[in-house]
Motif scaffolding. Sequence first.
Motif, PDB file in Angstrom:
ATOM      1  N   PHE A  16      50.322  -4.916   9.794  1.00  0.00           N
ATOM      2  CA  PHE A  16      49.915  -3.667  10.308  1.00  0.00           C
ATOM      3  C   PHE A  16      48.869  -3.533  11.261  1.00  0.00           C
ATOM      4  O   PHE A  16      48.337  -2.221  11.722  1.00  0.00           O
ATOM      5  CB  PHE A  16      49.409  -2.877   8.921  1.00  0.00           C
ATOM      6  N   GLN A  17      48.493  -4.679  11.922  1.00  0.00           N
ATOM      7  CA  GLN A  17      47.452  -4.862  13.260  1.00  0.00           C
ATOM      8  C   GLN A  17      45.971  -4.132  12.573  1.00  0.00           C
ATOM      9  O   GLN A  17      45.581  -3.244  13.236  1.00  0.00           O
ATOM     10  CB  GLN A  17      48.052  -4.136  14.338  1.00  0.00           C
ATOM     11  N   TYR A  46      39.659  -2.013   5.115  1.00  0.00           N
ATOM     12  CA  TYR A  46      40.150  -2.545   6.563  1.00  0.00           C
ATOM     13  C   TYR A  46      39.846  -1.385   7.745  1.00  0.00           C
ATOM     14  O   TYR A  46      39.523  -0.254   7.504  1.00  0.00           O
ATOM     15  CB  TYR A  46      41.734  -2.863   6.334  1.00  0.00           C
ATOM     16  N   ILE A  47      40.029  -2.235   8.954  1.00  0.00           N
ATOM     17  CA  ILE A  47      39.912  -1.536  10.048  1.00  0.00           C
ATOM     18  C   ILE A  47      41.156  -1.347  10.997  1.00  0.00           C
ATOM     19  O   ILE A  47      41.452  -2.504  10.799  1.00  0.00           O
ATOM     20  CB  ILE A  47      38.472  -1.407  10.911  1.00  0.00           C
ATOM     21  N   HIS A  48      41.355  -0.264  11.929  1.00  0.00           N
ATOM     22  CA  HIS A  48      42.405  -0.587  12.958  1.00  0.00           C
ATOM     23  C   HIS A  48      41.927  -1.057  14.095  1.00  0.00           C
ATOM     24  O   HIS A  48      40.760  -1.009  14.332  1.00  0.00           O
ATOM     25  CB  HIS A  48      43.131   0.762  13.038  1.00  0.00           C
ATOM     26  N   GLN A  49      42.617  -1.237  14.958  1.00  0.00           N
ATOM     27  CA  GLN A  49      42.171  -1.673  16.444  1.00  0.00           C
ATOM     28  C   GLN A  49      41.704  -0.417  16.817  1.00  0.00           C
ATOM     29  O   GLN A  49      41.916   0.565  16.710  1.00  0.00           O
ATOM     30  CB  GLN A  49      43.388  -2.225  17.537  1.00  0.00           C
ATOM     31  N   LEU A  54      41.619   6.014  19.025  1.00  0.00           N
ATOM     32  CA  LEU A  54      41.356   6.854  20.190  1.00  0.00           C
ATOM     33  C   LEU A  54      42.783   7.279  20.493  1.00  0.00           C
ATOM     34  O   LEU A  54      42.552   8.111  21.862  1.00  0.00           O
ATOM     35  CB  LEU A  54      40.647   6.015  21.212  1.00  0.00           C
ATOM     36  N   SER A  55      43.714   7.465  20.022  1.00  0.00           N
ATOM     37  CA  SER A  55      45.127   7.987  20.373  1.00  0.00           C
ATOM     38  C   SER A  55      45.545   8.934  19.764  1.00  0.00           C
ATOM     39  O   SER A  55      44.966   9.388  18.500  1.00  0.00           O
ATOM     40  CB  SER A  55      46.123   6.781  20.318  1.00  0.00           C
ATOM     41  N   ILE A  56      46.321   9.832  20.295  1.00  0.00           N
ATOM     42  CA  ILE A  56      47.005  11.178  19.823  1.00  0.00           C
ATOM     43  C   ILE A  56      48.317  10.919  19.368  1.00  0.00           C
ATOM     44  O   ILE A  56      49.061  10.002  20.419  1.00  0.00           O
ATOM     45  CB  ILE A  56      46.629  12.151  20.838  1.00  0.00           C
TER      46      ILE A  56
END
Length: 63
Positions: A16-17, A46-49, A54-56
């Motif tokens: 899941f990166q 957990y945290i994402h990249q 920051l993406s839509i």
Amino acid sequence: MKETIQSKLIEIEERFQVKVLYAVESGSRAWGFPSKDSDFDVRFIYIHQPQWYLSIDPQGRRN
């Protein structure tokens, strides 16, 4: 079992990166009353990249 759980957490990170920041045992084993057929429950934070936040994503393709 510790090695199996750690391996699964690494697998989740890769699939899941994400980065697992904290993992803890939960459920009956954590409370000290497991039965002979108790499973192992693990909760984690957990945290994402950064680009994930920051993406839509108007197409709803996020996991």
